[in-house]
Write a protein that holds these residues in place. Structure first.
Motif, mmCIF file in Angstrom:
data_model
loop_
_atom_site.group_PDB
_atom_site.id
_atom_site.type_symbol
_atom_site.label_atom_id
_atom_site.label_comp_id
_atom_site.label_asym_id
_atom_site.label_seq_id
_atom_site.Cartn_x
_atom_site.Cartn_y
_atom_site.Cartn_z
ATOM 1 N N UNK A 197 11.314 12.952 -4.934
ATOM 2 C CA UNK A 197 9.867 13.115 -4.803
ATOM 3 C C UNK A 197 9.293 13.886 -5.989
ATOM 4 N N UNK A 198 10.106 14.704 -6.621
ATOM 5 C CA UNK A 198 9.682 15.453 -7.810
ATOM 6 C C UNK A 198 10.761 15.286 -8.877
ATOM 7 N N UNK A 199 10.391 15.454 -10.134
ATOM 8 C CA UNK A 199 11.356 15.176 -11.195
ATOM 9 C C UNK A 199 11.063 16.053 -12.414
ATOM 10 N N UNK A 200 12.032 16.216 -13.327
ATOM 11 C CA UNK A 200 11.795 16.998 -14.546
ATOM 12 C C UNK A 200 10.693 16.363 -15.411
ATOM 13 N N UNK A 201 9.995 17.193 -16.163
ATOM 14 C CA UNK A 201 8.840 16.725 -16.954
ATOM 15 C C UNK A 201 9.216 15.677 -17.998
ATOM 16 N N UNK A 205 0.852 -1.209 0.000
ATOM 17 C CA UNK A 205 0.000 0.000 0.000
ATOM 18 C C UNK A 205 0.881 1.250 0.000
ATOM 19 N N UNK A 206 1.954 1.227 0.790
ATOM 20 C CA UNK A 206 2.878 2.375 0.804
ATOM 21 C C UNK A 206 3.499 2.583 -0.580
ATOM 22 N N UNK A 207 3.834 1.460 -1.261
ATOM 23 C CA UNK A 207 4.416 1.573 -2.603
ATOM 24 C C UNK A 207 3.417 2.205 -3.577
ATOM 25 N N UNK A 208 2.143 1.842 -3.439
ATOM 26 C CA UNK A 208 1.127 2.434 -4.322
ATOM 27 C C UNK A 208 1.020 3.943 -4.086
ATOM 28 N N UNK A 209 1.118 4.366 -2.819
ATOM 29 C CA UNK A 209 1.076 5.801 -2.520
ATOM 30 C C UNK A 209 2.274 6.517 -3.146
ATOM 31 N N UNK A 210 3.452 5.881 -3.068
ATOM 32 C CA UNK A 210 4.654 6.488 -3.658
ATOM 33 C C UNK A 210 4.500 6.627 -5.169
ATOM 34 N N UNK A 224 4.764 19.017 -7.301
ATOM 35 C CA UNK A 224 4.250 18.747 -5.950
ATOM 36 C C UNK A 224 2.836 18.173 -6.033
ATOM 37 N N UNK A 225 2.565 17.140 -5.276
ATOM 38 C CA UNK A 225 1.231 16.534 -5.276
ATOM 39 C C UNK A 225 1.088 15.640 -4.062
ATOM 40 N N UNK A 226 -0.133 15.528 -3.572
ATOM 41 C CA UNK A 226 -0.540 14.593 -2.516
ATOM 42 C C UNK A 226 0.085 14.861 -1.159
ATOM 43 N N UNK A 227 1.426 14.792 -1.035
ATOM 44 C CA UNK A 227 2.038 15.015 0.270
ATOM 45 C C UNK A 227 3.421 15.649 0.094
ATOM 46 N N UNK A 228 3.983 16.077 1.230
ATOM 47 C CA UNK A 228 5.249 16.821 1.188
ATOM 48 C C UNK A 228 6.419 15.889 0.875
#
Length: 545
Positions: A453-457, A50-55, A64-68
């Motif tokens: 957590x974030x990456x180039x488009x 479940x944690x992997x699905x959230x990631x 940025x989306x969903x959580x910090x």
């Protein structure tokens, strides 16, 4: 196994006959303890999933989306800790190993039943303490690298205590298995008449006993660093942060084989049964398990090619890394040789075994890229490593576990699985797995670092594909577990030997009686006489539509 070695059938109650919490909590029966381990580890497999699905949901879009970002770090740390320490390391040895080692060697229980129950409770205590560390959740990743782990305000000390207890449980279990295999084999069961799952579990237990104390000491040093400022890993106090990495990987690379060797043992049991052929190269497979266990202790340095170690050390570790591929290749060659011209039955255990071979070959071959110094420098800490790791661990160990669960489900539960649901789940999980993780090889080669957590488009297309794949994978796993639960209550009653296997567990009732055998069997032959054994007739399979 030998026609004359069939145990006298016990007619007393099966091991599931007694009901109630007390009958489970105080049991000394290796089968019940194995089932308790199985439920516990599968719970953390689903939680980590479940944690992997959230990631993956977070990575569906680049911004940025969903959580910090901090929450992302916490979630992937917990995903790694749960999957590695609470699921994949103990899953096969402690559950299926506990259940089937005494059955496969013709024993009534493990050598030390009370120690076996104590091991489970130490494991539970480790879980409770590890979960307790969530009061101040850690964000270090499951490798806990210093100096950050020595300075962060997260509850690293509590977490290390929890993992210390989990490791102690692992050592106690390994010692119990080694003594059991040495002392409780049925009369006539020489080392070369043992099922290959036993060889795999023996090699695994040796690694557990020898390597786990190293990580236990390392975690204690880390705790001392945090509590007393000792300075083992602090350069300002004369310490060396790389020392932590050396200690950590001296344990963590051999433990990769604690994860994969038991799965290889399962595959070695499943393939000859469903190919109706004697296993090809029995002794080569057995010795390769021991060779992998030995060489596995010598290759930890390939995790540290870019850490600043000398070029000479890098070359040596690179050579040893390639060398470990030899015994691994021996196993794969022998499995394929066993399949060649076999009378293959594509029942669900065999499908999982074939998935294991296919996915593990990809995981193994991509490991060679990481073992090569120059290529490793390019793809180090990128998604290429994430893909390789998951192809090896999930494509290998987890698919092997699924093969074992489908193969031995009738023996454990006394019920047959619904084959149609099992195959539907397989048809979702295997493609879903590849859609999820294969794009990560390309992302890695293109240079996308892991743990971002974030990456180039420019990376969004492949990340979106991987996230969609994770949904297909999750749907298949849900169907598999629904099948497990549904078959437990509504499945057809399993016969003693639904797959016409020759090993000893199939010669007693399903589920097995308490103390397994009324009379300890005497062994005269090895267990893989398929095609020559008069009991082995394909038409006698009992399969559920």
């Amino acid at each position: 196994m030998s026609n004359e070695a069939v145990a006298a059938h016990a007619h007393h109650e099966d091991y599931l006959a007694h009901k109630g919490f007390r009958s489970w909590a105080l049991t000394l029966d290796h089968k019940r303890i194995g089932v308790m381990y199985l439920f516990t580890t599968l719970f953390f497999f689903l939680t980590g999933g479940v944690l992997a699905l959230l990631l993956r949901l977070k990575l569906l879009t680049p911004g940025p989306a969903l959580f910090t970002d901090h929450t992302y770090n916490v979630l992937f740390t917990m995903h790694g800790v749960m999957m590695i320490f609470l699921f994949i390391i103990p899953a096969i040895p402690s559950s299926l190993g506990n259940f089937f080692i005494p059955l496969l060697i013709g024993a009534r229980d493990v050598a030390f039943p009370r120690l076996n129950l104590l091991s489970y409770y130490v494991f539970l205590a480790g879980i409770v303490v590890t979960i307790g560390s969530l009061v101040s959740p850690m964000d270090t990743g499951w490798t806990f690298y210093t100096p950050y782990s020595a300075r962060t305000g997260a509850a690293i000390t509590t977490l290390t205590l929890g993992l210390f207890l989990v490791g102690m449980s692992s050592v106690l279990t390994g010692l119990n298995f080694i003594v059991t295999i040495h002392t409780l084999r049925a009369p006539g069961m020489s080392w070369y008449r043992m099922p290959l799952f036993i060889w795999a579990m023996y090699a695994t237990s040796v690694i557990q006993v020898l390597s786990t104390p190293v990580i236990a000491i390392t975690l204690l040093l880390l705790a001392a660093e945090r509590l007393f400022g000792v300075g083992f890993f602090d350069p300002a106090k004369g310490g060396d942060p790389l020392l932590f990495q050396h200690f950590f990987w001296f344990y963590s690379h051999p433990v990769v084989y604690v994860m994969i060797l038991p799965a290889m043992g399962i595959i070695s049991e499943v393939i000859p049964v469903f190919a109706r052929k004697p296993i090809f190269g029995y002794r080569a497979i057995a010795y390769s398990a021991l060779a992998i266990a030995f060489i596995g202790f010598l290759v930890w340095g390939h995790h540290m090619f870019v850490s600043g170690m000398s070029t000479t050390a890098g070359v040596i570790f690179s050579f040893l890394t390639f060398f470990v591929a030899v015994p691994t290749g021996v196993k794969i060659f022998n499995w394929i040789a066993t399949l060649y011209r076999g009378s293959i039955a594509l029942d669900s255990p065999m499908l999982w075994a074939l998935a294991f071979i296919f996915l593990f070959i990809i995981g193994g071959l991509t490991g060679l890229f990481l073992g090569a110094l120059a290529v490793d420098v390019h793809v180090h800490d990128t998604y290429f490593l994430v893909a390789h790791f998951h192809y090896t661990m999930m494509g290998g160990t987890v698919m092997g576990l699924f093969a074992g669960l489908h193969y031995w489900y009738p023996k454990i539960s006394g019920k047959m699985l619904n084959e149609r649901l099992a195959k539907i789940a397989w048809c979702l999980i295997v493609p879903g797995f590849n859609i999820t993780f294969f794009p990560m090889f390309i992302l890695g080669v293109q240079g996308m670092p892991r743990r971002w957590a974030e990456y180039p488009e420019k990376y969004q297309g492949l990340n979106t594909l991987a996230t969609v794949g994770s949904w297909i994978l999750a749907a298949g796993i849900i169907i598999m577990f629904v099948n497990f639960w549904r078959s437990l209550h509504r499945g057809a009653t399993a016969p003693a030997n639904p797959w016409q296997g020759n090993t000893l567990e199939w010669q007693i009732s399903s589920p097995p009686p308490e103390e397994n055998f009324e009379v300890i069997p005497t062994i005269h032959e090895w267990p893989y006489n398929y095609g020559t054994d008069r009991r082995a007739h394909d038409g006698e399979h009992h399969r559920q539509a």
